[in-house]
Design an enzyme around this catalytic site. Sequence first.
Site, mmCIF file in Angstrom:
data_model
loop_
_atom_site.group_PDB
_atom_site.id
_atom_site.type_symbol
_atom_site.label_atom_id
_atom_site.label_comp_id
_atom_site.label_asym_id
_atom_site.label_seq_id
_atom_site.Cartn_x
_atom_site.Cartn_y
_atom_site.Cartn_z
ATOM 1 N N SER A 51 -97.293 4.012 37.805
ATOM 2 C CA SER A 51 -97.522 5.288 38.463
ATOM 3 C C SER A 51 -97.983 6.398 37.526
ATOM 4 C CB SER A 51 -96.240 5.729 39.164
ATOM 5 O OG SER A 51 -95.196 5.934 38.213
ATOM 6 N N SER A 74 -94.429 1.503 34.764
ATOM 7 C CA SER A 74 -95.330 2.613 35.080
ATOM 8 C C SER A 74 -95.876 3.380 33.889
ATOM 9 C CB SER A 74 -94.639 3.591 36.036
ATOM 10 O OG SER A 74 -94.478 3.000 37.293
ATOM 11 N N LYS A 124 -96.556 14.241 33.094
ATOM 12 C CA LYS A 124 -96.530 13.618 34.414
ATOM 13 C C LYS A 124 -95.819 14.536 35.403
ATOM 14 C CE LYS A 124 -95.267 9.222 36.660
ATOM 15 N NZ LYS A 124 -94.669 7.890 36.440
#
Length: 489
Positions: free
Chosen positions: A154, A178, A79
């Site tokens: 996210s 997330s 990420k």
Amino acid sequence: MRLYEKPAHVLHDMLVNKEITAVALTEDVLKRIDEVEGDVKAYLTITRDEALAQAKAVDEKIAKGETIFFLEGIPGAIKDNICTKGIKTTCASKILENFVPPYDATAMTKIKAQNPVILGKVNMDEFAMGGSTENSAYHPTCNPWNTDCVPGGSSGGSAAAVAAGTSIWALGSDTGGSIRQPASFCGVVGMKPTYGRVSRYGLVAYASSLDQIGPLTRDVTDCANILNIICGHDEMDSTSSEAEVPDFTKALVEDVKGLKIGLPKEYFVDGMDPEVEKTVRAAIEKYKELGAEIVDISLPHTKYAISAYYLIAPAEAATNLQRYDGVSYGERVESDDLVGMMTKTRTEKFGEEVKRRIVIGNYALSAGYYDAYYLKAMKVRTLVQQDYNEAFQKVDVIMAPTAPTPAFKIGEMISDPLQMYLQDACTVPLNLAGLPGMSIPCGYSASGMPIGLQIIGKALDEETIIRAAYTYEQSQNYHNEMAKLGGNN
């Protein structure tokens, strides 16, 4: 079946037995990226040449007869809010669009020690603020099961890459759900460890008392193995837990006989998609068949958790993001004076959702409002923690839906922030309490979209979650199913 469709533990065994090479595996995943990345858009940065060089080095090591680590030679994605030395880390924001960290996050250092193949950095909601990966400054990511839908957020890029086969495993971060919510939307396994289990050093902060790095994988076995790698105390993180880290793979046992599962009435609320409730309740029934005991419980302060979270998280975000001012960090938009430069920089380089949360956070912390909002939210946080403490005196784990709906259409909620925030209703309470939680696939909606079951554990008791998840997984076949994208399967 192509190599990209297999989980890491199977690929590891194939590498050890010299049935495949790391280069062949990496080339297959890169080919998969070429085939479907145009539709999925999971990546922000692809490190193709470096990945192939890493794979070649692993093959040379295997040829010499040397022992390899679990992730050695296995392609993965990171990420884009986890610092990677020498690789751009943008947090999907224009204000960091050219930032190349001079150091690795601690979690990244631990991962790199395994000599994996790093494919690149994956998309996210800007500064991890969002639940759909539509808030990226660069492009939205699409759900591999239906590219008209969001992958969640996210960590949507991480979940979509694993689900699409453009990565075998991925790291994400979880502030209010997330990791778990995109895992649910994309039909993969996602784990938020206990707060402090994994160092936050090098994780670009959104809300420091809530953020936690964790893995997204094809199955529970891969999740347990990656937890073994990334967990542990770190002197660089003052909130890092000093608790001993067990071997999580020892919890990969098919046995839930006598396990007490708490079913909180507050998690099955009005407005929940009927298909989600039906599917999750069917999974609970399966646990009953497997020998678990179902106990009805109440977590009465759950209804206040979202309100508390959306005061605490923006307050911490407003504080953390004040450093992005065109002077200390990030890009700069020139102006005639210092105040004008800072104003222009933040106005032009931050996205709408980030600015919205900064404004909310500063308001909650401002003189005259601190006691009425932020302090009250912190008191509610304590009550949420106490609810869990009381519940765990009666049960071993708590189960609930991961998200109240399957993945929704891109653009469906982007203009309605409050509706988007309600997507976190089932995941946010864990972050407030610092507890571990995992989402595993438990079925599909009528339209074929994945639905996730959330398993919540006591602090530092990831092992019981893993045992419960593994037992259910082995009774089903969801972990062997992939999105039918680009002609696979």
